[in-house]
Scaffold this motif. Structure first.
Motif, PDB file in Angstrom:
ATOM      1  N   GLN A 141      25.463  19.958  -6.227  1.00 28.38           N
ATOM      2  CA  GLN A 141      25.531  19.263  -4.567  1.00 28.38           C
ATOM      3  C   GLN A 141      25.766  19.422  -3.445  1.00 28.38           C
ATOM      4  OE1 GLN A 141      28.546  16.433  -6.209  1.00 28.38           O
ATOM      5  NE2 GLN A 141      29.683  16.809  -3.723  1.00 28.38           N
ATOM      6  N   THR A 143      25.554  18.462   1.560  1.00 26.47           N
ATOM      7  CA  THR A 143      26.018  17.995   1.974  1.00 26.47           C
ATOM      8  C   THR A 143      24.585  17.872   3.504  1.00 26.47           C
ATOM      9  OG1 THR A 143      28.131  17.049   1.882  1.00 26.47           O
ATOM     10  CG2 THR A 143      27.715  16.818   4.019  1.00 26.47           C
ATOM     11  N   LEU A 173      25.246  13.901  -0.004  1.00 28.16           N
ATOM     12  CA  LEU A 173      25.969  13.676   0.267  1.00 28.16           C
ATOM     13  C   LEU A 173      25.840  13.447   1.983  1.00 28.16           C
ATOM     14  CD1 LEU A 173      29.749  14.281  -0.984  1.00 28.16           C
ATOM     15  CD2 LEU A 173      27.993  12.551  -1.234  1.00 28.16           C
ATOM     16  N   CYS A 270      24.564   7.925   0.519  1.00 24.70           N
ATOM     17  CA  CYS A 270      24.244   9.656   0.057  1.00 24.70           C
ATOM     18  C   CYS A 270      22.558   9.393  -0.726  1.00 24.70           C
ATOM     19  CB  CYS A 270      25.127   9.764  -0.893  1.00 24.70           C
ATOM     20  SG  CYS A 270      24.983   8.870  -2.680  1.00 24.70           S
TER      21      CYS A 270
END
Length: 293
Positions: A141, A143, A173, A270
């Protein structure tokens, strides 16, 4: 029972997961621990609760002091108090989701302070099942960050590219802080901000592909993945916008980047970028299809 209540409370640091968005997402254990603490801190720079929900929590457990990045990364005040008191640090989601809080745990242990963890529901627990994609097919994952002055991060798209070439979905995110300082002026990134940031990242990444080291097999794969990503029309990328997940008014929208900016999003957002999908996953995603905001 009376004898137990007369015993002095043991000094400690308690990292408490608040879960997402609202008081009802907290476990009873978390609420009891927060209420019994001598001092309570709310870490508000990695994620946030709505103000009204934070006020509801305070009415249940007592006053809570808001802290930002400097107080958590340089936690002298918190640790000094925890040497003689029970100190609770409340974190949205799970308290060990970010390395910042793992570091706080380690510093407490290095200072001889007992550190207890009360886990909470995190966005990574919720999103995969809620939208219908297989948890086993998610890669690393990332950001999506705001551009800070003249600095534009490309690492989020590099992660997306590597996940994509391996057939892995990507959870991204969205940034909370346009300044990058983490000192208090939080402004959760909106879908339109995310589209702008992605466009700037693609522009920068495209211009620097030839500078990517390809001396080993992993670097060669990375360069290939980035080349394939930037060769696509980014407006056509499929994306799932997840807003205020875990709240009663959560929203899931399956769209593409061209239309993403038309949706307002929620308090906390998100994105999920699906890679190759199975028939079941595709059917699940189509439930959330929307043409416009």
């Amino acid at each position: 029972m009376a004898e137990d209540s007369d015993k002095p409370k043991q000094a400690s640091l308690v990292l408490i997961g608040m879960g997402p968005n609202m008081l009802t997402s907290m476990t009873e254990e978390a609420i009891v621990a927060a209420k019994s603490a001598d001092f309570r801190y709310y870490e508000a720079y990695t994620a946030m609760w709505p103000i009204e929900e934070l006020e509801r929590l305070e009415s249940r457990v007592g006053p809570i002091k808001k802290v930002m990045r400097p107080e958590v990364e340089q936690p002298e005040e918190i640790l000094n108090l925890a040497k003689e008191n029970t100190v609770a640090v409340l974190v949205v989601g799970d308290p060990l989701q970010a390395t910042t809080h793992v570091d706080l745990q380690l510093q407490a242990e290095e200072n001889g302070i007992d550190c207890r963890i009360i886990h909470g529901i995190s966005i990574t627990n919720i999103v995969t099942g809620a939208i219908g994609l297989s948890n086993y097919k998610f890669g690393r994952q990332t950001t999506l960050t705001y551009p800070y002055s003249n600095w534009i991060a490309t690492s989020p798209l590099e992660i997306l590219a590597m996940n994509r070439i391996m057939g892995h979905h990507t959870l991204a995110l969205l940034d909370l802080d346009p300044t990058g300082a983490g000192t208090g002026k939080q402004q959760p990134m909106r879908p339109k901000d995310a589209v702008i940031s992605i466009g700037l990242m693609i522009e920068k990444l495209s211009s620097g592909i030839e500078d990517i080291n390809d001396n080993d097999s992993l670097s060669k794969l990375k360069k290939q993945a980035i080349n394939e990503l930037v060769a696509t029309k980014f407006a056509d990328w499929n994306v799932v916008l997840c807003s205020d997940m875990g709240a009663e008014d959560q929203s899931i929208i399956y769209t593409n980047l061209a239309d993403l900016a038309d949706f307002p999003g929620g308090n906390m957002n998100c994105l999920v970028f699906p890679a190759s999908t199975s028939d079941v996953e595709e059917k699940a995603l189509l439930r959330w299809s929307r043409e416009e905001g």
